[in-house]
Scaffold this active site. Structure first.
Site, short mmCIF file in Angstrom:
data_model
loop_
_atom_site.label_atom_id
_atom_site.label_comp_id
_atom_site.label_asym_id
_atom_site.label_seq_id
_atom_site.Cartn_x
_atom_site.Cartn_y
_atom_site.Cartn_z
N LYS A 85 2.69 9.64 8.63
CA LYS A 85 1.98 9.18 9.82
C LYS A 85 2.50 9.73 11.16
O LYS A 85 2.05 10.77 11.59
CB LYS A 85 1.92 7.65 9.81
CG LYS A 85 0.98 7.14 8.70
CD LYS A 85 0.45 5.75 8.92
CE LYS A 85 -0.77 5.48 8.06
NZ LYS A 85 -0.48 4.94 6.75
N ASP B 169 9.23 2.56 1.72
CA ASP B 169 8.08 3.27 2.27
C ASP B 169 7.99 2.92 3.76
O ASP B 169 7.53 1.83 4.13
CB ASP B 169 6.82 2.84 1.51
CG ASP B 169 5.54 3.48 2.05
OD1 ASP B 169 5.56 3.98 3.20
OD2 ASP B 169 4.53 3.46 1.33
N PHE C 292 0.86 -1.19 0.00
CA PHE C 292 0.00 0.00 0.00
C PHE C 292 0.89 1.23 0.00
O PHE C 292 1.79 1.35 0.83
CB PHE C 292 -0.93 0.03 1.23
CG PHE C 292 -1.83 1.23 1.21
CD1 PHE C 292 -2.97 1.25 0.42
CD2 PHE C 292 -1.52 2.37 1.95
CE1 PHE C 292 -3.78 2.38 0.36
CE2 PHE C 292 -2.32 3.49 1.89
CZ PHE C 292 -3.46 3.50 1.10
C1 LIG Z 1 -0.76 5.30 5.34
C2 LIG Z 1 0.22 4.85 4.33
C3 LIG Z 1 0.44 5.57 3.14
C4 LIG Z 1 -0.41 6.77 2.76
O1 LIG Z 1 -0.33 7.80 3.65
P1 LIG Z 1 -1.44 8.99 3.59
O2 LIG Z 1 -0.94 9.97 4.62
O3 LIG Z 1 -2.75 8.37 3.95
O4 LIG Z 1 -1.44 9.53 2.23
C5 LIG Z 1 1.42 5.13 2.29
N1 LIG Z 1 2.17 4.05 2.57
C6 LIG Z 1 2.00 3.34 3.70
C7 LIG Z 1 2.87 2.16 3.97
C8 LIG Z 1 1.01 3.70 4.60
O5 LIG Z 1 0.81 2.97 5.71
#
Ligand SMILES: *Cc1c(COP(=O)(O)O)cnc(C)c1O
Length: 394
Positions: free
Chosen positions: A251, A222, A137
């Site tokens: 986050k 990420d 994701f």
């Molecule tokens: C939450 C998340 C995102 C997206 O972050 P947003 O602030 O919602 O755009 C991308 N990558 C990972 C692994 C995430 O957990």
């Protein structure tokens, strides 16, 4: 407003993009939350790995108050001190030479993808493709939902940007086959979060690093969900013993104030000159001040060792429940991101725990995902897990 009122008024006017439980929180402290009726909840979710320092942490609240008393915002055509401090701290405590500041995870990944494309253009012009993992994701913008290795987030949004390719996670041979002379970067989560708390084999990321080195390809991680202390080290990549080229954060970076960051080595970062990328609010003074205070808290000598100790206590509790409950087939995770593989859907378990005052989450249908605030006490862990046990063993 009562909870019922808040829920009804929200549902009438907000776009219905989320499946929400009908609970409205009004106050929090540490790993405790209270709803509008005064019911108390124990938090094993941390607003999805955002409030890593717990709810309304004092040191961060004070940093925000001090900054708002002086200035809310400075345009990126000028300079401000919180940004200078934040960029310096991020570089001093990571692999990175430079940072691009933005407002969210998707934007941080969008910056990383643009960086990879620019880097490809600057280095021979042939490389543009970004390889990501199935089950990953990476966000909800058009480029990041295309990077996301899950078809369900793309339904109805075609045509999609080009230049993405997917490989099974934790499979070096498949990655080796997917890399071509048009590949610019591999973008991976060190642990799949939304994909079901999947921890790769211990040598996977080192293997990916080696493949990228041999082929002249960037390794981008990420760490939006697993960074900022979540796995027991400030960044998850530290435990893989590798040096990435790019890391994205968001986050928990500012403890719940919106922010994102794309960190990079200078050989990559230098392809972003003036005008190559930008964001009005990126590195906003209040958000940056909150991030500086967050990093100061996490870098205090006792903080991360304490996280590792409490996370081990938490994991031992999960393992005990798994040994007793016929509904649990496996527990996996690192530090304070843990998943329980269930034999049945997780949503009813989450709802039952919520009714009993414990917040947690289910992902990938049958995985209970635990993301407690890193500051949760062992007493609160025991109380919360007693409820989880009651639900899973009944
Ligand atoms: C939450 C998340 C995102 C997206 O972050 P947003 O602030 O919602 O755009 C991308 N990558 C990972 C692994 C995430 O957990």
């Amino acid at each position: 407003m009562s909870s019922q009122d808040i829920v009804a008024r929200s549902d009438r006017h907000l776009m219905q993009t989320y499946l929400r439980a009908p609970v409205a929180f009004v106050r929090g402290e540490g790993a405790h939350l209270w709803d509008a009726e005064g019911k108390e909840y124990l938090d094993l979710f941390a607003c999805l790995a955002v409030t890593n320092l717990g709810h309304a942490p004092k040191a961060i609240a004070e940093a925000i108050q001090a900054q708002t008393a002086k200035l809310f915002h400075v345009s990126n055509l000028h300079y401000c001190e919180p940004q200078a401090k934040l960029a310096e701290m991020l570089c001093a405590n990571s692999f990175a030479d430079r940072v691009f500041l933005c407002n969210s995870g998707a934007e941080a990944n969008e910056a990383a993808i643009k960086l990879a494309r620019r880097w490809g253009h600057a280095n021979g012009g042939k490389r543009f493709e970004v390889v990501t993992a199935l089950g990953s994701f990476h966000g909800r913008t058009l480029a990041t939902l295309t990077a996301t290795g899950q078809e369900k987030v793309r339904v109805g949004f075609h045509p999609l940007p080009e230049g993405f390719r997917y490989v099974p996670y934790d499979d070096l041979a498949a990655l080796d086959r997917a890399l071509t002379d048009t590949t610019a970067a591999v973008l991976l989560e060190p642990v799949l979060g939304e994909g079901g708390v999947v921890v790769p084999k211990p040598d996977y990321l080192a293997g990916v690093r080696k493949l990228c080195d041999e082929r002249g390809i960037l390794l981008m991680l990420d760490e939006i969900q697993v960074g900022m202390g979540r796995t027991g080290t400030l960044f998850a990549y530290e435990q893989a013993g590798i040096v990435p080229d790019v890391v994205t954060l968001a986050k928990a970076l500012a403890s719940g104030i919106p922010i994102g960051a794309c960190l990079a080595k200078s050989h990559v970062a230098d392809v972003f000159g003036a005008g190559a990328h930008g964001s009005t609010f990126g590195g906003n003074a209040v958000a940056a001040a909150a991030a500086v205070a967050t990093l100061e808290t996490m870098l205090a000598p006792d903080f991360l060792p304490g996280v590792r100790k409490r996370a081990a206590h938490f994991r031992a509790g999960l393992d005990r429940i798994a040994a007793k409950s016929p509904k649990v087939t496996a527990v996996r995770g690192m530090g304070f991101i843990q998943g329980m593989q269930l034999t049945e859907p997780g949503a009813p378990i989450v709802a039952a725990c919520l009714a009993k005052g414990v917040l947690l989450n289910a992902t990938a249908d049958t995985v209970l995902r635990f993301l407690p605030p890193l500051v949760i006490t062992e007493d609160d862990i025991d109380r919360a897990l007693a409820v989880v046990e009651e639900v899973l063993c009944s």
